[in-house]
Design a protein around this motif. Structure first.
Motif: not given
Length: 424
Positions: A327, A348, A324
């Motif tokens: 993200r 994201r 992540y």
């Protein structure tokens, strides 16, 4: 009490230092704004800007922020606008609050969820160490005949739950062995746990006639826990794991999540501007800690305007967030005519699914209803807050409970005297 006459004299002694700070601050901010407002001219696409930034690899300098498809959307019209820093005009103007409230009815049918927490830290003057964390939550369906929910989760922390995990060699052996950090961590974990439970519950009960972006979940704070990365490992990893868990659950359930930071000191855009400044010319930007992202747009955006979504690309998230790490996106939203814009962070996937703008409208509506601050977060805060009178109630009830168990609980006379003088 504060002596106002002596305060004025003390301020006058430092007048020159404040003036010097203000002058250098203004010059540096102007330079950063110049680079920001010329991005459209120097980089015709997000790919061209990305090419200048350091690669997202361990050991490389932090890029700070990376462009997204929204940067390209902004570029398509940037040259046609009078103000050419990256921003999306809201396109709505309200003559009065009544008109704003009418527009905010767009939130009808969208469930909003928010949590917030408060705490009572261990009290050194009590004979038995004890702490308290309380998390308030607010679930508002924004629909006729669909009642809202306001409630709290409360947890008392016993002495072994607030003991410091480790003491360093050389620490004062007489220092207080109970940790405020343990309490703050437990409050944070309980906030995340409560939010995750509510997200799962809402996802299970999601109605077929709900908008695609309902519910919208508000977290009062950042989704990037940079503040924890300087902590001891036993604290740091729990913060990181919880933040990643929240991001993952939002993505898995497709439940929009907004981390709302009303006053942000993040410097992701500042770092990015320094990386591109000097890529094809002599650098003009000086490294400074005086300027943060939100100031770049202050005074140049109208209410409701926002910046294009960018990806957070700090090295600390690169190193600790695993899959992540790229993200978390962010945008700055103008929520006041007099203050810098607020920072909004979100997963994201919302950008990939085209939900950012519909969710931004929900945020705008919540801010209108809350008269400058998201109503959902404001309500959760009101539910969770522990006031000074609540502290007294807690300790009185705790004393009665302890004595009922055949134990003793006392306060120091010093603290009781202070309490009488300061809180009559």
């Amino acid at each position: 009490m504060l002596h106002k006459g002596k305060l004025l004299a003390a301020l006058n002694l430092k007048r020159g230092q404040f003036s010097l700070y203000d002058g250098s601050f203004g010059d540096q901010l102007k330079s950063y704004r110049h680079v920001l407002e010329n991005l459209y001219h120097r980089y015709p696409s997000s790919a061209a800007l990305e090419q200048i930034l350091p690669p997202a690899e361990p050991g490389m300098p932090s890029a700070g922020a990376r462009p997204t498809i929204e940067f390209d959307h902004w570029l398509a019209e940037a040259a046609l606008r009078e103000y050419r820093a990256p921003h999306y005009p809201f396109g709505q103007a309200f003559a009065n609050h009544e008109q704003a409230n009418q527009w905010a009815e767009c939130i009808e049918g969208v469930t909003t969820i928010a949590v917030d927490g408060s705490q009572l830290l261990p009290w050194r003057d009590a004979s038995i160490p004890v702490a308290l964390v309380q998390v308030g939550f607010f679930v508002n369906p924004h629909g006729h005949n669909r009642p809202y929910t306001k409630d709290v989760r409360l947890e008392v922390l016993a002495p072994d739950e607030i003991m410091e995990d480790a003491r360093k060699e050389g620490d004062d052996p007489d220092s207080y062995p109970y940790s405020d950090m343990q309490v703050t961590l437990r409050r944070y974990l309980l906030e995340i746990e409560t939010l995750c439970n509510l997200m799962e519950q809402q996802a299970r009960n999601r109605r077929v006639d709900d908008p695609a972006h309902s519910p919208v979940v508000f977290f009062d704070g950042s989704l990037v826990v940079s503040f924890a990365l300087t902590m001891l490992p036993q604290y740091r990893q729990k913060y990181v794991d919880s933040a990643v868990m929240l991001l993952k659950l939002s993505e898995d359930l497709r439940v929009p999540l907004i981390g709302y930071i009303d006053t942000s000191y993040a410097r992701d855009m500042i770092t990015m501007l320094r990386r591109v400044d000097g890529a094809d010319r002599q650098p003009i930007l000086r490294d400074t800690k005086k300027i943060h992202d939100a100031l770049l747009w202050q005074g140049h955006m109208n209410w409701g305007d926002r910046t294009p979504a960018m990806l957070c690309a700090r090295n600390d998230i690169l190193d600790s967030y695993g899959p992540y790490r790229d993200r978390v996106a962010f945008s700055y939203l103008q929520t006041s005519s007099t203050r810098p814009p607020a920072r909004l962070e979100f997963p994201r996937w919302m950008l990939d699914d085209g939900l950012v703008e519909p969710v931004m409208d929900v945020v705008r509506a919540e801010i209108i209803i809350g008269k400058g601050y998201p109503y959902a977060i404001e309500t959760a805060d009101q539910v969770s807050v522990i006031r000074s009178v609540d502290r007294d109630i807690f300790y009185n009830q705790f004393q009665e409970f302890i004595q009922h168990q055949g134990m003793k609980f006392t306060y120091s006379q010093k603290s009781m005297s202070k309490g009488r003088r300061r809180y009559p």
